[in-house]
Design a protein around this motif. Structure first.
Motif, PDB file in Angstrom:
ATOM      1  N   GLN A  94      15.766   0.566   9.198  1.00 31.02           N
ATOM      2  CA  GLN A  94      16.190  -0.097   7.953  1.00 31.02           C
ATOM      3  C   GLN A  94      17.702  -0.016   7.771  1.00 31.02           C
ATOM      4  O   GLN A  94      18.358   0.924   8.217  1.00 31.02           O
ATOM      5  N   ILE A  95      18.200  -1.022   7.064  1.00 29.25           N
ATOM      6  CA  ILE A  95      19.581  -1.012   6.573  1.00 29.25           C
ATOM      7  C   ILE A  95      19.521  -0.398   5.172  1.00 29.25           C
ATOM      8  O   ILE A  95      18.626  -0.746   4.381  1.00 29.25           O
ATOM      9  N   TYR A  96      20.450   0.508   4.862  1.00 32.86           N
ATOM     10  CA  TYR A  96      20.449   1.097   3.519  1.00 32.86           C
ATOM     11  C   TYR A  96      20.929   0.067   2.495  1.00 32.86           C
ATOM     12  O   TYR A  96      21.859  -0.704   2.761  1.00 32.86           O
ATOM     13  N   THR A  97      20.315   0.110   1.313  1.00 30.59           N
ATOM     14  CA  THR A  97      20.676  -0.862   0.268  1.00 30.59           C
ATOM     15  C   THR A  97      22.157  -0.726  -0.129  1.00 30.59           C
ATOM     16  O   THR A  97      22.779  -1.707  -0.511  1.00 30.59           O
ATOM     17  N   LEU A 126      10.012   4.461   7.486  1.00 25.99           N
ATOM     18  CA  LEU A 126       8.562   4.545   7.733  1.00 25.99           C
ATOM     19  C   LEU A 126       7.933   3.153   7.783  1.00 25.99           C
ATOM     20  O   LEU A 126       6.829   2.976   8.267  1.00 25.99           O
ATOM     21  N   GLY A 127       8.665   2.154   7.325  1.00 27.08           N
ATOM     22  CA  GLY A 127       8.121   0.795   7.299  1.00 27.08           C
ATOM     23  C   GLY A 127       8.010   0.191   8.693  1.00 27.08           C
ATOM     24  O   GLY A 127       8.530   0.751   9.671  1.00 27.08           O
ATOM     25  N   ALA A 128       7.346  -0.965   8.779  1.00 23.98           N
ATOM     26  CA  ALA A 128       7.125  -1.627  10.070  1.00 23.98           C
ATOM     27  C   ALA A 128       8.450  -1.851  10.780  1.00 23.98           C
ATOM     28  O   ALA A 128       9.431  -2.295  10.171  1.00 23.98           O
ATOM     29  N   THR A 132       7.563  -3.817   5.702  1.00 31.05           N
ATOM     30  CA  THR A 132       8.737  -4.064   6.560  1.00 31.05           C
ATOM     31  C   THR A 132      10.022  -3.880   5.754  1.00 31.05           C
ATOM     32  O   THR A 132      10.244  -4.585   4.763  1.00 31.05           O
ATOM     33  N   PRO A 133      10.876  -2.954   6.167  1.00 29.87           N
ATOM     34  CA  PRO A 133      12.084  -2.655   5.386  1.00 29.87           C
ATOM     35  C   PRO A 133      13.211  -3.655   5.658  1.00 29.87           C
ATOM     36  O   PRO A 133      13.078  -4.552   6.504  1.00 29.87           O
ATOM     37  N   ILE A 134      14.330  -3.465   4.980  1.00 34.60           N
ATOM     38  CA  ILE A 134      15.512  -4.335   5.140  1.00 34.60           C
ATOM     39  C   ILE A 134      16.060  -4.175   6.564  1.00 34.60           C
ATOM     40  O   ILE A 134      16.336  -3.054   7.004  1.00 34.60           O
ATOM     41  N   LEU A 167      20.765 -12.336  12.729  1.00 33.76           N
ATOM     42  CA  LEU A 167      21.590 -11.412  11.948  1.00 33.76           C
ATOM     43  C   LEU A 167      21.330 -11.533  10.440  1.00 33.76           C
ATOM     44  O   LEU A 167      21.932 -10.811   9.644  1.00 33.76           O
ATOM     45  N   THR A 168      20.472 -12.446  10.049  1.00 39.25           N
ATOM     46  CA  THR A 168      20.183 -12.618   8.612  1.00 39.25           C
ATOM     47  C   THR A 168      19.404 -11.397   8.110  1.00 39.25           C
ATOM     48  O   THR A 168      18.366 -11.041   8.672  1.00 39.25           O
ATOM     49  N   VAL A 169      19.898 -10.783   7.052  1.00 35.92           N
ATOM     50  CA  VAL A 169      19.270  -9.567   6.520  1.00 35.92           C
ATOM     51  C   VAL A 169      18.028  -9.962   5.709  1.00 35.92           C
ATOM     52  O   VAL A 169      18.102 -10.828   4.826  1.00 35.92           O
ATOM     53  N   HIS A 170      16.900  -9.321   6.036  1.00 36.90           N
ATOM     54  CA  HIS A 170      15.648  -9.677   5.345  1.00 36.90           C
ATOM     55  C   HIS A 170      14.724  -8.470   5.265  1.00 36.90           C
ATOM     56  O   HIS A 170      14.961  -7.441   5.902  1.00 36.90           O
ATOM     57  N   GLN A 171      13.670  -8.623   4.497  1.00 40.09           N
ATOM     58  CA  GLN A 171      12.639  -7.585   4.365  1.00 40.09           C
ATOM     59  C   GLN A 171      11.365  -8.277   3.898  1.00 40.09           C
ATOM     60  O   GLN A 171      11.404  -9.429   3.457  1.00 40.09           O
ATOM     61  N   ALA A 172      10.258  -7.552   3.987  1.00 29.09           N
ATOM     62  CA  ALA A 172       9.032  -8.069   3.371  1.00 29.09           C
ATOM     63  C   ALA A 172       8.922  -7.476   1.973  1.00 29.09           C
ATOM     64  O   ALA A 172       9.412  -6.377   1.703  1.00 29.09           O
ATOM     65  N   LEU A 173       8.292  -8.218   1.083  1.00 33.00           N
ATOM     66  CA  LEU A 173       7.963  -7.670  -0.232  1.00 33.00           C
ATOM     67  C   LEU A 173       6.641  -6.903  -0.101  1.00 33.00           C
ATOM     68  O   LEU A 173       5.811  -7.242   0.746  1.00 33.00           O
ATOM     69  N   PRO A 174       6.468  -5.873  -0.918  1.00 34.77           N
ATOM     70  CA  PRO A 174       5.248  -5.062  -0.779  1.00 34.77           C
ATOM     71  C   PRO A 174       3.992  -5.841  -1.163  1.00 34.77           C
ATOM     72  O   PRO A 174       4.042  -6.683  -2.060  1.00 34.77           O
ATOM     73  N   ASN A 175       2.906  -5.560  -0.479  1.00 35.91           N
ATOM     74  CA  ASN A 175       1.622  -6.174  -0.825  1.00 35.91           C
ATOM     75  C   ASN A 175       1.012  -5.348  -1.969  1.00 35.91           C
ATOM     76  O   ASN A 175       0.433  -4.282  -1.755  1.00 35.91           O
ATOM     77  N   LEU A 176       1.178  -5.883  -3.187  1.00 33.14           N
ATOM     78  CA  LEU A 176       0.746  -5.152  -4.385  1.00 33.14           C
ATOM     79  C   LEU A 176      -0.609  -5.619  -4.890  1.00 33.14           C
ATOM     80  O   LEU A 176      -1.051  -5.206  -5.961  1.00 33.14           O
TER      81      LEU A 176
END
Ligand SMILES: O=C(O)CCC(=O)C(=O)O
Ligand SMILES: [Fe+2]
Length: 347
Positions: A194-197, A188-190, A137-139, A220-229
């Protein structure tokens, strides 16, 4: 904890002080509680979800389903028909829908809003494969997906412990204060947006979540998921949303999540439920003079799709993967036609 990440601030100390809770969410755009939800109830839900996932063939045979050890050859995500096939079996679990109504969560939300709160009918679980990080999931801000009203609250909780490595939610404290929907672009993320960094700044906050830990944040809180590594673990989480009765609500969130892919209906979801109390519980509460239902503004998604078409024409691999998925899902749709043209234009 990753050195780039800061720890989320814990707000259990203010649990009995609604004014302070409101001050904190107004200031930071989120509240984080340790063990807000009962770990035993979540563990039971985890067992039920993993049993369905095992039936769906995503787990390594011979492993304990509760561990969620994934067969990497089955990796898929939202937008893939194979994902919907298994996810929508999970979606039929009564316990999954009930979890969005647990009083420990509703109590906090009613302290925040000081009004009766309606859990969105559209509950969401995320079933994320390991090492499948292009699809993380992107920003973003939730408003682009769920709309309705800025005062919609998202409640995110892992169904099991969720370390940084397994990829929990991260957010930018105070980012809601921008007070508008930021530009979102193809991803491409869920969620595909996305918002650009380059458009944001601030320090990302997250944590090594333990089962029961719960993050509540604003639309409106900006968030993302961290990658499942992790090498082989599925990440399972819930994100449910809550709406103050009287604010407008978007028609999309009155439908089952990902219903577009197979027209899943509430009647099908309810088929094997043991009790009726949550069936269509919102019927008398929305589409009333107080709580209007408004159609989803598709503009954000259309903009992202148009960007994917241009990027694919220029040979962007992620855009091509996205468009190929669109073609597979519904080959005769207008979107699929445009997707084919864009891919061919590049070749
Ligand atoms: O769990 C995820 O990957 C996405 C969750 C999210 O964006 C949300 O809860 O709003
Ligand atoms: Fe989100």
């Amino acid at each position: 904890m990753d050195e780039q990440l800061r720890e989320l601030k814990v707000s259990n100390d203010a649990m009995d002080d609604p004014q302070e809770l409101r001050r904190r969410i107004g200031d930071e755009g989120y509240l984080f509680f340790k063990r807000l939800q009962d770990p035993d109830k979540l563990l039971d839900l985890r067992r039920q979800i993993m049993a369905v996932i095992r039936e769906g063939g995503w787990l390594v045979p011979g492993t304990d389903p509760v561990d969620g050890i994934a067969d990497p050859s089955k990796a898929c995500t939202e937008g893939d028909l194979g994902y919907t096939d298994v996810y929508h079996e999970v979606y039929k679990l009564q316990a999954f829908h009930q979890s969005g109504h647990w009083p420990e969560v509703l109590d906090v939300l009613e302290k925040l809003t000081d009004k009766p709160v309606l859990p969105h009918p559209q509950k969401i679980a995320r079933l994320w494969f390991p090492q499948y990080t292009d699809h993380t999931t992107p920003i973003h801000q939730d408003f682009v997906h769920f709309q309705g009203h800025f005062d919609t609250y998202t409640c995110w909780a892992p169904v099991g412990d969720c370390s940084i490595e397994l990829g929990g939610l991260a957010l930018l404290p105070g980012s809601h204060k921008v007070n508008h929907v930021m530009d979102h672009h193809f991803s491409l993320g869920a969620g595909a947006l996305q918002i650009y960094t380059d458009d944001i700044d601030g320090e990302w906050h997250s944590t090594n979540y333990e089962i029961g830990d719960t993050l509540i944040f604003l639309a409106l809180t900006v968030h993302q998921a961290l990658p499942n590594l992790t090498k082989d673990r599925l990440r399972i989480s819930l994100d449910n949303r809550y709406h103050t009765i009287g604010d407008p609500i978007c028609d999309e969130v009155i439908r089952p999540h990902l219903w577009r892919f197979n027209s899943l209906s509430w009647d099908e979801i309810y088929q094997d439920w043991e009790s009726d109390d949550l069936k269509y519980y919102w019927k008398d509460l929305v589409d009333t003079p107080e709580t209007r239902v408004i159609p989803k503004d598709q503009g954000y998604s259309e903009h992202g799709f148009a960007e994917a078409l241009s990027l694919a024409k220029a040979g962007d691999e992620k855009a091509i993967i996205h468009l190929e998925r669109v073609i597979r899902n519904d080959p005769t749709s207008d979107g699929a036609r445009a997707a084919r043209e864009a891919i061919q234009a590049h070749v």
